[in-house]
Design an enzyme around this catalytic site. Structure first.
Site, PDB file in Angstrom:
ATOM      1  N   HIS A 113       0.883   8.170   4.993  1.00 21.80           N
ATOM      2  CA  HIS A 113       1.573   9.427   4.734  1.00 21.80           C
ATOM      3  C   HIS A 113       1.788  10.247   6.001  1.00 21.80           C
ATOM      4  O   HIS A 113       2.831  10.871   6.182  1.00 21.80           O
ATOM      5  CB  HIS A 113       0.798  10.236   3.698  1.00 21.80           C
ATOM      6  CG  HIS A 113       1.074   9.812   2.293  1.00 21.80           C
ATOM      7  ND1 HIS A 113       0.264  10.126   1.232  1.00 21.80           N
ATOM      8  CD2 HIS A 113       2.086   9.085   1.773  1.00 21.80           C
ATOM      9  CE1 HIS A 113       0.763   9.622   0.120  1.00 21.80           C
ATOM     10  NE2 HIS A 113       1.871   8.981   0.430  1.00 21.80           N
ATOM     11  N   CYS A 124      22.114  -7.328   6.446  1.00 20.05           N
ATOM     12  CA  CYS A 124      21.400  -6.053   6.487  1.00 20.05           C
ATOM     13  C   CYS A 124      19.987  -6.186   7.039  1.00 20.05           C
ATOM     14  O   CYS A 124      19.221  -5.227   7.018  1.00 20.05           O
ATOM     15  CB  CYS A 124      21.347  -5.401   5.106  1.00 20.05           C
ATOM     16  SG  CYS A 124      20.459  -6.361   3.876  1.00 20.05           S
TER      17      CYS A 124
END
Length: 753
Positions: free
Chosen positions: A367, A679
């Site tokens: 995080h 991609c």
């Protein structure tokens, strides 16, 4: 027939004899340079040694003038030798004189030699020298030769260390304090360069009293501290920009931990056994840490840092501090050094003064890293013992793009990075000027350049780069940042925002692609021996169709009146695509009854599993577009785990095998009239992008940082001539075509950097 491997083995045997032989250090190094030059059929072999102050001294040579030994010196970053030392990477050139970093030293007599290959001599994560081989003719050194030199450099490093070529006394300045500059290697988790001074993050709070005199009083203290903690987290949520959805998702997940009743009850139970509130917090946290360190799930292990953050913050409230461990005076150029970091701990610091973050631990799903990227702060992680290596106020440079940390850098290194930043800014300015210019090659082929995205913070790059749209939106990233499975309404709101910000440009939504290394915190699957080839991606959502239906429902609602592009990942057989399309059709019919009707619909699939290559004839009539996920495709094609450091660089996407498979896919799509894009990571690298476009790919999707360099490369290339060259080279069988393609591109004036 003598092979490269035979030559390498014989050379290493000769070097072992030198190591075991007699003679002083100079004599043995001279024998080493002679042996290497002889085995490589090289005109020159030289060894440069790193002296104090990051100066490289020519210590031994076979082929250059002997009078230059111990006289020729180069600063780190100066010349090609200095480039090798500065970046810790090999440099191989057929014509060294044409390279902008070439520095001519007349006393060496090296004007006779054109080709150059240099490799760093590394010991204990430090570059301690450079090993160089040169030839008179313009010679292209093979990857095998470079790898052999890198292996030999390890033997040279051992000889230099055991013989103490640079004495320990030389590492200590005259005043007796300080150390030589260090270059440390880690993992770059957020790109960018930070130049500043060290600030140590030390949130640990010492608990002085362990035994409680009044448990009821301690329970009340804990209750008060928890209330203050929750208020503090709520204030952070209220203070930060609500438009940054993913950033807030991190804080919401953090608040979920703070409000967890199980956590509170465990601490209360510990208090009832006779501990103080502070001791109870420490005990519960230590117990949790021991358990979580045994967990193999990478996402759950990263949540340990959130719990450490909460425990430290709660202890701050209990001992009477304000819980703002980082809220203190910072230098204007702070580089934060820590073992690990919780997301709100990072927010405690004045972000306008933070120039970078360095951690001993950490990963991309952490995080704190998500928050740092949102704030534009470069991050380097997994630097072992960094907390004990640096001192407060040490000067430091971090390179989040390449995962390097320079501690106490010399003025030369600082100037080099400052210069690099200026060059970087000039390049960014050049890319900005090309923002609205199409990526059209010299022979008139236009290639659509699109962005890979997965967080709301990625979307402003659409306008900044002039991308044609979003070629891959990874819908799983918002799922991973949330504390629970998002419902249809929250998904719809997110997808609607994405389409709004795209402002009419196409957006390809890849359906939920979790499993393997992408684990949801609220979804506990059975451990698998090989999760990359296990229950993941479309296999999960077809087994749990309610999840896929809810996601498709949200996408249809968000795209009502607009174009909707849906892409299914990890398809291994056509039947899996047909099942997915059937579920999509059901949702389209149901949502049409509720008034949600996309203006148009395009359906595609990722090609990541090699088995699908041999089903193209049946697959292509069922789709509107196909996108090659080169990362997984190459992993499965070569049976090579890209997450394994020993294997991640073993096989090259520019090998004949890989390019032949890609050409087969591209040719089949072009023949069927189905749009084909790439991609994976190779799409965002200039050399690979030019090669793909030459093979017929009309759409490339990449990160924002790759779009400018790729556009410059494409606009300087004649793709027809490149295609002829690549097709010819596919008939050969080297380990990789990379060096040949790079040299060809340079000869053709294609701008690769």
């Amino acid at each position: 027939m003598t092979t490269d491997a035979d030559i390498a083995r014989r050379l290493l045997a000769r070097l072992r004899d030198v190591m075991a032989g007699t003679g002083d250090t100079q004599t043995r190094l001279d024998k080493v340079t002679h042996a290497i030059a002889d085995s490589f059929r090289a005109d020159v072999c030289s060894i440069y040694v790193m002296r104090a102050g990051e100066v490289l001294e020519l210590f031994s040579t076979e082929g250059l003038k002997q009078t230059a030994v111990h006289q020729t010196r180069l600063r780190v970053g100066e010349g090609l030798v200095g480039e090798v030392a500065a970046h810790g990477r090999a440099v191989a050139l057929a014509d060294a004189w044409s390279h902008p970093s070439f520095a001519y030293r007349p006393e060496t007599g090296e004007e006779l030699f054109h080709s150059f290959v240099g490799v760093p001599v590394v010991r204990g994560s430090r570059v301690i020298g450079v090993l160089v081989v040169q030839n008179r003719e313009e010679r292209v050194y093979s990857d095998v030769e470079v790898e052999t030199l890198e292996t030999i450099s390890m033997v040279v490093a051992e000889l230099m260390a055991t013989a103490e070529v640079v004495s320990r006394d030389e590492l200590i300045p005259a005043d007796g304090i300080g150390l030589l500059p260090l270059r440390l290697e880690g993992a770059g988790l957020a790109p960018g360069v930070g130049i500043g001074t060290v600030v140590l993050h030390q949130p640990q709070i010492r608990v002085k009293k362990l035994v409680a005199e009044d448990p009821e009083l301690e329970l009340e203290r804990l209750k008060t501290a928890l209330s203050a903690l929750r208020t503090q987290v709520d204030a952070m949520l209220a203070a930060d920009d609500a438009s940054d959805t993913d950033f807030l998702d991190v804080l919401h997940a953090y608040r979920m931990f703070a409000q967890d009743n199980g956590w509170r009850n465990k601490m209360s139970d510990a208090i009832r056994t006779g501990l103080t509130a502070e001791a109870a917090v420490v005990k519960v946290h230590d117990d949790t840490r021991v358990r979580m360190q045994q967990v193999t799930d990478p996402y759950l292990r990263e949540r340990l840092h959130d719990l450490e953050d909460l425990a430290n913050r709660l202890l701050s409230h209990l001992v009477g501090e304000d819980g703002q461990g980082g809220a203190r005076d910072l230098p204007d150029d702070a580089i934060l050094i820590c073992r690990n970091l919780g997301p709100t701990e990072l927010l405690d610091y004045d972000r306008t003064k933070l120039r970078g973050l360095v951690m001993e631990e950490g990963s991309r799903t952490m995080h704190a890293v998500i928050v740092a990227k949102a704030l534009g702060i470069p991050v380097v992680a997994r630097i072992e013992n960094i907390f004990s290596i640096v001192e407060p106020w040490d000067p430091v440079i971090i390179d989040g793009t390449h995962g390097q940390v320079f501690v106490r850098p010399s003025e030369d290194v600082r100037r080099q990075f400052t210069k690099s930043l200026k060059v970087y800014r000039r390049k960014q300015a050049e890319y900005a000027q090309l923002r609205d210019v199409p990526a059209v090659s010299l022979d008139g082929t236009e290639v659509s350049l699109m962005l890979n995205a997965g967080l709301m913070i990625d979307l402003p790059h659409l306008d900044e780069t002039g991308a044609s749209g979003i070629g891959l939106y990874r819908t799983e990233l918002p799922f991973m940042a949330r504390p629970s499975l998002p419902d249809v309404s929250s998904q719809r709101a997110l997808y609607s925002k994405i389409l709004d910000q795209a402002n009419g440009r196409p957006v390809v939504f890849r359906t939920l692609d979790v499993g393997s290394d992408k684990v949801l915190p609220y979804w506990h699957g059975t451990p698998e021996d090989n999760p990359a080839m296990g229950w993941r991606s479309i296999r999960i959502t077809l087994d749990r169709p309610a999840i896929l239906r809810e996601q498709l429902r949200a996408l249809i609602q968000a795209a009502s009146g607009r174009e909707l592009r849906v892409m299914f990942p990890m398809v291994a057989e056509v039947d899996e695509l047909l099942q997915s399309k059937k579920i999509l059709k059901m949702e389209l019919e149901e949502q049409a009854g509720a008034g949600f009707i996309p203006q148009s619909l395009k359906v595609g699939t990722m090609l990541e599993v090699p088995a699908l290559v041999w089903q193209l004839k049946a697959l292509l009539p069922e789709i509107d577009f196909l996108s090659v996920g080169s990362n997984d495709l190459m992993q499965f094609l070569f049976a090579c785990d890209r997450g394994n450091p020993r294997m991640s660089e073993r096989y090259d996407v520019l090998s004949p095998a890989a390019l032949s498979v890609l050409k087969q896919i591209i040719d089949a799509c072009n023949e069927a009239g189905v749009s084909c894009s790439v991609c994976g990571e190779m799409a965002g690298r200039p050399l690979e992008a030019v090669t793909l476009a030459a093979l017929g790919v009309k759409t490339l999707s990449m990160s924002a940082s790759g779009l400018g360099p790729v556009k410059v490369a494409l606009r300087s290339a004649d793709l027809g001539r490149v295609r002829d060259y690549v097709t010819q080279q596919l008939q050969t069988a080297p380990h990789s075509l990379r060096s040949r393609l790079r040299n060809y591109a340079v000869d053709m004036g294609i701008r690769l950097s």
